[in-house]
Write an enzyme that holds these catalytic residues in place. Sequence first.
Site, PDB file in Angstrom:
ATOM      1  N   LEU A 207       0.858  -1.195   0.000  1.00  0.00           N
ATOM      2  CA  LEU A 207       0.000   0.000   0.000  1.00  0.00           C
ATOM      3  C   LEU A 207       0.888   1.237   0.000  1.00  0.00           C
ATOM      4  CD1 LEU A 207      -2.430  -1.233   2.813  1.00  0.00           C
ATOM      5  CD2 LEU A 207      -2.946  -1.162   0.368  1.00  0.00           C
ATOM      6  N   HIS A 208       0.714   2.104  -0.974  1.00  0.00           N
ATOM      7  CA  HIS A 208       1.559   3.303  -1.002  1.00  0.00           C
ATOM      8  C   HIS A 208       0.863   4.536  -1.574  1.00  0.00           C
ATOM      9  CE1 HIS A 208       1.868   2.121  -5.193  1.00  0.00           C
ATOM     10  NE2 HIS A 208       2.307   3.331  -5.459  1.00  0.00           N
ATOM     11  N   ARG A 209      -0.384   4.393  -2.071  1.00  0.00           N
ATOM     12  CA  ARG A 209      -1.006   5.553  -2.742  1.00  0.00           C
ATOM     13  C   ARG A 209      -1.339   6.640  -1.729  1.00  0.00           C
ATOM     14  NH1 ARG A 209      -0.823   5.208  -7.783  1.00  0.00           N
ATOM     15  NH2 ARG A 209      -0.752   3.077  -8.498  1.00  0.00           N
ATOM     16  N   ARG A 242       7.137   5.944   1.226  1.00  0.00           N
ATOM     17  CA  ARG A 242       6.056   6.886   1.542  1.00  0.00           C
ATOM     18  C   ARG A 242       5.215   6.388   2.725  1.00  0.00           C
ATOM     19  NH1 ARG A 242       2.734  10.629  -0.621  1.00  0.00           N
ATOM     20  NH2 ARG A 242       3.723  10.786  -2.640  1.00  0.00           N
TER      21      ARG A 242
END
Length: 385
Positions: A207-209, A242
């Site tokens: 998960l990075h958005r 991120r």
Amino acid sequence: MTNRLCFVVGARPNFMKAAPVYQALENLVSGIDLLLVHTGQHYDDEMSTVFVQDLGLPEPDVFLGVGAGTHGEQTAKALVRVEQVLLEHHPELVVVAGDVNSTLAAALAAAKLQIPVAHIESGLRSFDETMPEESNRRLTDHLSRILFAHSKGAVENLAREGIPRSRVHLVGNTMIDSVFRHRAPALTREPWSRFGLEPERFALVTLHRPALVDDLDLFRRTVEALLDVGARLPVVFPVHPRTRPQFSASGFDPQRLRDQGLVVCSPLSYLDFLALEAKAAFVLTDSGGIQEETSALGVRCFTLRDTTERPVTVELGTNTILGLDPDRIRSIPQMTEAAPPHKQIPLWDGQAGPRAAQVIADFLVAEALHDRRPTPSAGRRAAMN
Ligand code: UD1
């Protein structure tokens, strides 16, 4: 005469899309001169160097050190630095891949210098204007002379935007070439054993958005739901830079999470990640490329987003769009009881790179013939110079 082509890559998801085309061109056109430019949008070894090595790409000829920044800063730095490289090397074609800021910057730099652009992975649209990638996709496509689409839906999106059909080439998915080429050697690494796990007895999460991880409440609820899954099935979560700081910011200690079945680790190499993906009970992600790789591998994928620019992975692949709703993660184990519905996606067959390389080779021949012809426009160009 040698043809000089410039490939520009910059961020992790570019490498596996560009490598099959780069390598197929080397095999197809003898003496071709390929310049590999890395913008440095991603700069950590684990986000970049290891990907170049795993995919068998050479060391980049030029590294531009763009690094992090706001979208404007990052794109502008890449634009200025790629332009300098193009002015120095005068390539006949610039090849870009995907939808990251470096993709748009390189396409724009080339188009302004009237150097034709080939775009790998054209025509994807999420129709979600809040995603930074959506403007990168649209603009890059409209700047490109050769557009490589991986599915019928992508070709239709380009037609709807008025892009001439003669520019669009449905060649299939070059990223899946990388999957098929590297799957067997990746599996021999057995990366799951490093985490004390058995094949098919773990889930894999990425998960990075920004829409998810930059919202601390959403991120906290997501980790809580993953812990519920982790109580039944270990979950491996390689963490993007991120995402990393969001654990402590939302009150979690990654070390403690491990004891509760959620193994939080650094980003993995291409080969280790591919092997885990191939042997996961299911994958949960907000990435675009992972929806495609899992479909090719026949592994169930759950996408924690409201939209996808890759609907073919839902129609023919193994992908389910959960929505941006962490609570739905808890229902995944029931949804995985039946075998994933999965058909072969047309042209996702490991030969997209050679098909794209042939289009590029034909383009170079046509351009060479065109340049030898005394056309009025060539005459005007000469006069202007
Ligand atoms: C970028 C792409 C996204 C892609 C993702 C995959 C855009 C708009 N986004 O998002 O489409 O899915 O890559 O990884 O281009 N950072 C590091 N080390 C690195 C790279 C980044 O620490 O090697 C940090 C940066 O300092 C920054 C953050 O990670 O704070 C985000 O990096 P950035 O390149 O801006 O965007 P991504 O979220 O990686």
